[in-house]
Motif scaffolding. Structure first.
Motif, PDB file in Angstrom:
ATOM      1  N   LEU A 123      13.260  32.486   0.913  1.00  0.00           N
ATOM      2  CA  LEU A 123      12.478  31.281   0.648  1.00  0.00           C
ATOM      3  C   LEU A 123      11.454  31.611  -0.429  1.00  0.00           C
ATOM      4  O   LEU A 123      10.875  32.705  -0.445  1.00  0.00           O
ATOM      5  CB  LEU A 123      11.776  30.807   1.922  1.00  0.00           C
ATOM      6  CG  LEU A 123      12.691  30.493   3.118  1.00  0.00           C
ATOM      7  CD1 LEU A 123      11.866  30.061   4.313  1.00  0.00           C
ATOM      8  CD2 LEU A 123      13.700  29.417   2.760  1.00  0.00           C
ATOM      9  N   THR A 124      11.209  30.662  -1.362  1.00  0.00           N
ATOM     10  CA  THR A 124      10.327  30.923  -2.503  1.00  0.00           C
ATOM     11  C   THR A 124       9.289  29.821  -2.638  1.00  0.00           C
ATOM     12  O   THR A 124       9.431  28.719  -2.079  1.00  0.00           O
ATOM     13  CB  THR A 124      11.141  31.032  -3.803  1.00  0.00           C
ATOM     14  OG1 THR A 124      11.887  29.805  -3.977  1.00  0.00           O
ATOM     15  CG2 THR A 124      12.112  32.201  -3.742  1.00  0.00           C
ATOM     16  N   TRP A 125       8.238  30.154  -3.406  1.00  0.00           N
ATOM     17  CA  TRP A 125       7.163  29.204  -3.686  1.00  0.00           C
ATOM     18  C   TRP A 125       6.678  29.435  -5.111  1.00  0.00           C
ATOM     19  O   TRP A 125       6.576  30.585  -5.567  1.00  0.00           O
ATOM     20  CB  TRP A 125       6.003  29.398  -2.717  1.00  0.00           C
ATOM     21  CG  TRP A 125       4.802  28.530  -3.010  1.00  0.00           C
ATOM     22  CD1 TRP A 125       4.518  27.321  -2.491  1.00  0.00           C
ATOM     23  CD2 TRP A 125       3.733  28.841  -3.923  1.00  0.00           C
ATOM     24  NE1 TRP A 125       3.356  26.838  -3.004  1.00  0.00           N
ATOM     25  CE2 TRP A 125       2.836  27.752  -3.888  1.00  0.00           C
ATOM     26  CE3 TRP A 125       3.457  29.925  -4.764  1.00  0.00           C
ATOM     27  CZ2 TRP A 125       1.678  27.710  -4.674  1.00  0.00           C
ATOM     28  CZ3 TRP A 125       2.308  29.888  -5.545  1.00  0.00           C
ATOM     29  CH2 TRP A 125       1.423  28.788  -5.488  1.00  0.00           C
ATOM     30  N   VAL A 126       6.375  28.332  -5.821  1.00  0.00           N
ATOM     31  CA  VAL A 126       5.738  28.386  -7.140  1.00  0.00           C
ATOM     32  C   VAL A 126       4.670  27.288  -7.175  1.00  0.00           C
ATOM     33  O   VAL A 126       4.714  26.341  -6.379  1.00  0.00           O
ATOM     34  CB  VAL A 126       6.757  28.179  -8.275  1.00  0.00           C
ATOM     35  CG1 VAL A 126       7.680  29.376  -8.416  1.00  0.00           C
ATOM     36  CG2 VAL A 126       7.575  26.909  -8.059  1.00  0.00           C
ATOM     37  N   PRO A 127       3.683  27.383  -8.048  1.00  0.00           N
ATOM     38  CA  PRO A 127       2.635  26.357  -8.109  1.00  0.00           C
ATOM     39  C   PRO A 127       3.212  24.971  -8.427  1.00  0.00           C
ATOM     40  O   PRO A 127       4.328  24.840  -8.969  1.00  0.00           O
ATOM     41  CB  PRO A 127       1.720  26.855  -9.233  1.00  0.00           C
ATOM     42  CG  PRO A 127       1.967  28.326  -9.294  1.00  0.00           C
ATOM     43  CD  PRO A 127       3.407  28.515  -8.961  1.00  0.00           C
ATOM     44  N   ASP A 128       2.472  23.952  -8.075  1.00  0.00           N
ATOM     45  CA  ASP A 128       2.890  22.573  -8.349  1.00  0.00           C
ATOM     46  C   ASP A 128       3.108  22.379  -9.838  1.00  0.00           C
ATOM     47  O   ASP A 128       2.336  22.859 -10.689  1.00  0.00           O
ATOM     48  CB  ASP A 128       1.825  21.595  -7.839  1.00  0.00           C
ATOM     49  CG  ASP A 128       1.728  21.606  -6.322  1.00  0.00           C
ATOM     50  OD1 ASP A 128       0.667  21.210  -5.791  1.00  0.00           O
ATOM     51  OD2 ASP A 128       2.716  22.015  -5.673  1.00  0.00           O
ATOM     52  N   GLY A 129       4.146  21.635 -10.175  1.00  0.00           N
ATOM     53  CA  GLY A 129       4.449  21.335 -11.571  1.00  0.00           C
ATOM     54  C   GLY A 129       5.379  22.335 -12.221  1.00  0.00           C
ATOM     55  O   GLY A 129       5.840  22.097 -13.344  1.00  0.00           O
ATOM     56  N   ILE A 130       5.685  23.455 -11.558  1.00  0.00           N
ATOM     57  CA  ILE A 130       6.580  24.465 -12.113  1.00  0.00           C
ATOM     58  C   ILE A 130       7.999  24.144 -11.652  1.00  0.00           C
ATOM     59  O   ILE A 130       8.263  24.016 -10.456  1.00  0.00           O
ATOM     60  CB  ILE A 130       6.178  25.886 -11.671  1.00  0.00           C
ATOM     61  CG1 ILE A 130       4.741  26.185 -12.077  1.00  0.00           C
ATOM     62  CG2 ILE A 130       7.133  26.913 -12.259  1.00  0.00           C
ATOM     63  CD1 ILE A 130       4.495  26.094 -13.564  1.00  0.00           C
ATOM     64  N   THR A 131       8.920  24.021 -12.596  1.00  0.00           N
ATOM     65  CA  THR A 131      10.302  23.670 -12.278  1.00  0.00           C
ATOM     66  C   THR A 131      11.269  24.814 -12.540  1.00  0.00           C
ATOM     67  O   THR A 131      12.449  24.689 -12.259  1.00  0.00           O
ATOM     68  CB  THR A 131      10.735  22.444 -13.097  1.00  0.00           C
ATOM     69  OG1 THR A 131      10.602  22.753 -14.495  1.00  0.00           O
ATOM     70  CG2 THR A 131       9.884  21.231 -12.753  1.00  0.00           C
ATOM     71  N   GLY A 132      10.780  25.913 -13.098  1.00  0.00           N
ATOM     72  CA  GLY A 132      11.653  27.034 -13.418  1.00  0.00           C
ATOM     73  C   GLY A 132      12.072  27.818 -12.188  1.00  0.00           C
ATOM     74  O   GLY A 132      11.627  27.552 -11.067  1.00  0.00           O
ATOM     75  N   ASP A 133      12.933  28.799 -12.404  1.00  0.00           N
ATOM     76  CA  ASP A 133      13.450  29.638 -11.328  1.00  0.00           C
ATOM     77  C   ASP A 133      12.309  30.469 -10.732  1.00  0.00           C
ATOM     78  O   ASP A 133      11.691  31.279 -11.415  1.00  0.00           O
ATOM     79  CB  ASP A 133      14.539  30.565 -11.881  1.00  0.00           C
ATOM     80  CG  ASP A 133      15.165  31.428 -10.809  1.00  0.00           C
ATOM     81  OD1 ASP A 133      15.981  32.311 -11.170  1.00  0.00           O
ATOM     82  OD2 ASP A 133      14.852  31.229  -9.615  1.00  0.00           O
ATOM     83  N   PRO A 134      12.021  30.345  -9.414  1.00  0.00           N
ATOM     84  CA  PRO A 134      10.930  31.126  -8.808  1.00  0.00           C
ATOM     85  C   PRO A 134      11.173  32.626  -8.849  1.00  0.00           C
ATOM     86  O   PRO A 134      10.231  33.409  -8.788  1.00  0.00           O
ATOM     87  CB  PRO A 134      10.883  30.615  -7.362  1.00  0.00           C
ATOM     88  CG  PRO A 134      11.560  29.280  -7.398  1.00  0.00           C
ATOM     89  CD  PRO A 134      12.605  29.385  -8.457  1.00  0.00           C
ATOM     90  N   LEU A 135      12.438  33.049  -8.931  1.00  0.00           N
ATOM     91  CA  LEU A 135      12.753  34.478  -8.947  1.00  0.00           C
ATOM     92  C   LEU A 135      12.658  35.092 -10.343  1.00  0.00           C
ATOM     93  O   LEU A 135      12.717  36.314 -10.467  1.00  0.00           O
ATOM     94  CB  LEU A 135      14.155  34.716  -8.379  1.00  0.00           C
ATOM     95  CG  LEU A 135      14.371  34.264  -6.928  1.00  0.00           C
ATOM     96  CD1 LEU A 135      15.812  34.489  -6.510  1.00  0.00           C
ATOM     97  CD2 LEU A 135      13.425  34.991  -5.993  1.00  0.00           C
ATOM     98  N   ALA A 136      12.503  34.271 -11.376  1.00  0.00           N
ATOM     99  CA  ALA A 136      12.348  34.777 -12.742  1.00  0.00           C
ATOM    100  C   ALA A 136      10.879  35.145 -12.955  1.00  0.00           C
ATOM    101  O   ALA A 136      10.105  34.393 -13.557  1.00  0.00           O
ATOM    102  CB  ALA A 136      12.821  33.734 -13.751  1.00  0.00           C
ATOM    103  N   LEU A 137      10.479  36.309 -12.465  1.00  0.00           N
ATOM    104  CA  LEU A 137       9.068  36.676 -12.433  1.00  0.00           C
ATOM    105  C   LEU A 137       8.478  36.840 -13.836  1.00  0.00           C
ATOM    106  O   LEU A 137       7.320  36.484 -14.076  1.00  0.00           O
ATOM    107  CB  LEU A 137       8.900  37.972 -11.636  1.00  0.00           C
ATOM    108  CG  LEU A 137       9.341  37.906 -10.167  1.00  0.00           C
ATOM    109  CD1 LEU A 137       9.122  39.247  -9.485  1.00  0.00           C
ATOM    110  CD2 LEU A 137       8.577  36.816  -9.437  1.00  0.00           C
ATOM    111  N   VAL A 138       9.256  37.393 -14.756  1.00  0.00           N
ATOM    112  CA  VAL A 138       8.741  37.593 -16.110  1.00  0.00           C
ATOM    113  C   VAL A 138       8.422  36.245 -16.761  1.00  0.00           C
ATOM    114  O   VAL A 138       7.348  36.049 -17.355  1.00  0.00           O
ATOM    115  CB  VAL A 138       9.758  38.386 -16.956  1.00  0.00           C
ATOM    116  CG1 VAL A 138       9.265  38.521 -18.397  1.00  0.00           C
ATOM    117  CG2 VAL A 138       9.990  39.772 -16.353  1.00  0.00           C
ATOM    118  N   ASP A 139       9.325  35.282 -16.615  1.00  0.00           N
ATOM    119  CA  ASP A 139       9.097  33.951 -17.197  1.00  0.00           C
ATOM    120  C   ASP A 139       7.942  33.239 -16.499  1.00  0.00           C
ATOM    121  O   ASP A 139       7.119  32.578 -17.155  1.00  0.00           O
ATOM    122  CB  ASP A 139      10.368  33.112 -17.089  1.00  0.00           C
ATOM    123  CG  ASP A 139      11.502  33.675 -17.920  1.00  0.00           C
ATOM    124  OD1 ASP A 139      12.671  33.353 -17.624  1.00  0.00           O
ATOM    125  OD2 ASP A 139      11.225  34.450 -18.865  1.00  0.00           O
TER     126      ASP A 139
END
Length: 502
Positions: free
Chosen positions: A42-58
């Protein structure tokens, strides 16, 4: 259930961030080794982010876009590993996601509100209550040149130092950078436990460390220790069963001498089991020695990694100081033309220092590569250790099967004993009529003897020497009715003997 919690930070350079991204995608060996079930992370990214949560560099570049980042340092992000207490359930997906949100809110609150750019909780491993948070804290840095007198900037240490001061640690007065880092880590542990308790959860902070260095074990090393403990417990149980089997074999041998051959077979099997047990114990000792060696090497590598991180922190501090000197030099150069030559010399000196710092950073990166190579080699050795333990487990299973076979032979021996007793009882029952007949014959023979003695003469002598009379006397003597020999009756039958008797 355990309500102990923990939270620790691991600095990440570009290489380690890419390694963390690969692990999050379950593409490295560590992810394959720790996998125990089929379940997606399970993953989480800040609101408004639509990119891949596992792409940490991006996600990092997107998070820090437009913010000021100090130059010269190699740490570009922080990896915070959080262990949630058992009072916060993580069995279902909704429960695990709620636990991850609790950890994210704690990190955001602790590091200024703009810190976490990605979070993940893995559900295919043995433990499902560990949350991985990736941070690059952003704050408003004072800058007279910027609009409004401040600008967005990234700092890896600012919020931790403030947190340590809030919990009573003298960060500025610390003798070494290492002592300062330790006080920051202690403050983070306490803050996380207090945060959970404040929000109504049961949580306990672990005992503060009394020694320097890292006391954290990787899941592989921790699993190896647990496997060694299980193998030791199984070995002790096997010894108890073996001793019980030996005692039973001795008792069976004492009671039934006629089963010596089967008892010898059982003893042979037990000796083979003892030999196999000795081999297993030797393999366990070898495994323990290899585990101790791995622990020592892992401790050495962690110490080297800690020294490199401290060097990185010193380089970052030095880079901040250089940047401040550059700003002061620029202001002085605009105020007075007379100071221009001095400022140029100072800038030249700063450039020289920067080159030296870059060389030092390159050297540190080379040491990091060496450390990564050693860690990979240790991982391979840990796999060898797992293989050895699997072989030891197979040997133990073989010993258990041999014990079962010995138990089966013992039961067969008991069955043979019972059958022998039954046959003896049948034989006694079959011979009882014969014994009764012997009793009757003996009684009749006593009467015949009296008549025979009273008759006397040649006829009595001839009858006494007959085969039939000898068989009768032999049968009576074997059953304990009388001890005389038939020849004695011949002497008694002679006339001269009877005369002498008179």
């Amino acid at each position: 259930m355990s309500d102990l919690v923990s939270a620790r930070l691991v600095p990440l350079n570009a290489l380690l961030l890419r390694a963390a991204e690969k692990h999050g995608r379950r593409l490295d060996r560590a992810a394959e080794a720790r996998k125990v079930r089929e379940a997606d992370s399970l993953t989480w990214v800040p609101d408004g982010i639509t990119g891949d949560p596992l792409a940490l560099v991006d996600r990092l570049e997107e998070h820090v876009a437009g913010a000021f980042r100090p130059k010269g340092g190699t740490t570009i992000a922080q990896h915070m590993i959080v262990k949630m207490p058992d009072s916060i359930p993580t069995e279902t997906e909704s429960e695990a996601y709620t636990a991850m949100l609790i950890a994210v809110h704690f990190a955001q609150e602790t590091f200024g509100g703009q810190a976490v750019f990605s979070a993940r909780i893995d559900r295919d491993e043995q433990s499902t209550n560990n949350v991985d948070l990736f941070l690059a804290p952003i704050y408003d840095k004072s800058d007279k040149k910027a609009p409004g007198g401040s600008k967005k900037a990234v700092s890896m240490t600012r919020h931790l130092k403030l947190l340590a001061e809030e919990h009573g640690f003298d960060v500025k007065g610390a003798r070494t950078a290492k002592a300062s880092k330790q006080s920051q880590g202690k403050a983070l542990q306490t803050a996380f436990a207090d945060y959970l308790v404040h929000h109504g959860f049961r949580a306990l902070r672990g005992k503060p460390k009394t020694t320097s260095g890292s006391d954290w074990d990787s899941p592989e090393i921790y699993g190896a220790k647990r496997d060694r403990e299980a193998a030791e417990k199984a070995r002790q149980m096997l010894q108890v069963e073996l001793q019980a089997n030996i005692e039973q074999s001795k008792e069976l041998d004492t009671r039934e001498r006629g089963l010596d051959e089967r008892a010898a077979t059982i003893v042979k099997v037990e000796n083979e089991i003892a030999e196999r047990l000795a081999v297993v114990q030797k393999q366990e000792a070898t495994a323990r020695d290899r585990e101790i060696d791995l622990d020592a090497r892992d401790t050495k590598l962690q110490t080297q990694e800690h020294l490199i991180r401290e060097r990185h922190a010193d380089l970052n501090s030095r880079a901040d100081e250089i940047e401040a000197d550059r700003e002061v030099a620029a202001i002085d150069r605009s105020k007075a033309a007379a100071e221009l030559e001095r400022a140029q010399k100072s800038a030249q000196k700063i450039d020289n220092d920067r080159e030296l710092l870059q060389l030092a950073v390159k050297s540190a990166q080379d040491r990091e590569k060496i450390a990564a190579h050693k860690i990979a080699r240790n991982t391979a050795r840990e796999r060898e250790l797992e293989a050895l333990k699997d072989r030891a487990k197979r040997k133990e299973n073989e010993a258990i099967k041999a014990l079962a076979e010995a138990e089966r032979e013992r039961k067969l021996a008991q069955q043979d004993q019972s059958k022998a007793r039954e046959l003896l009882a049948e034989l006694l029952q079959m011979t009882q009529p014969i014994r009764d007949m012997v009793t009757r014959v003996a009684a009749a023979m006593g009467l015949h003897r009296e008549a025979f003695l009273s008759k006397g003469g040649a006829e009595a002598e001839e009858a006494a020497r007959s085969p039939e009379m000898k068989r009768i006397f032999a049968l009576g003597r074997s059953n304990g009715f009388f001890d005389d020999h038939p020849d004695n009756f011949v002497d008694l039958a002679k006339p001269q003997d009877r005369g002498r008797e008179r």
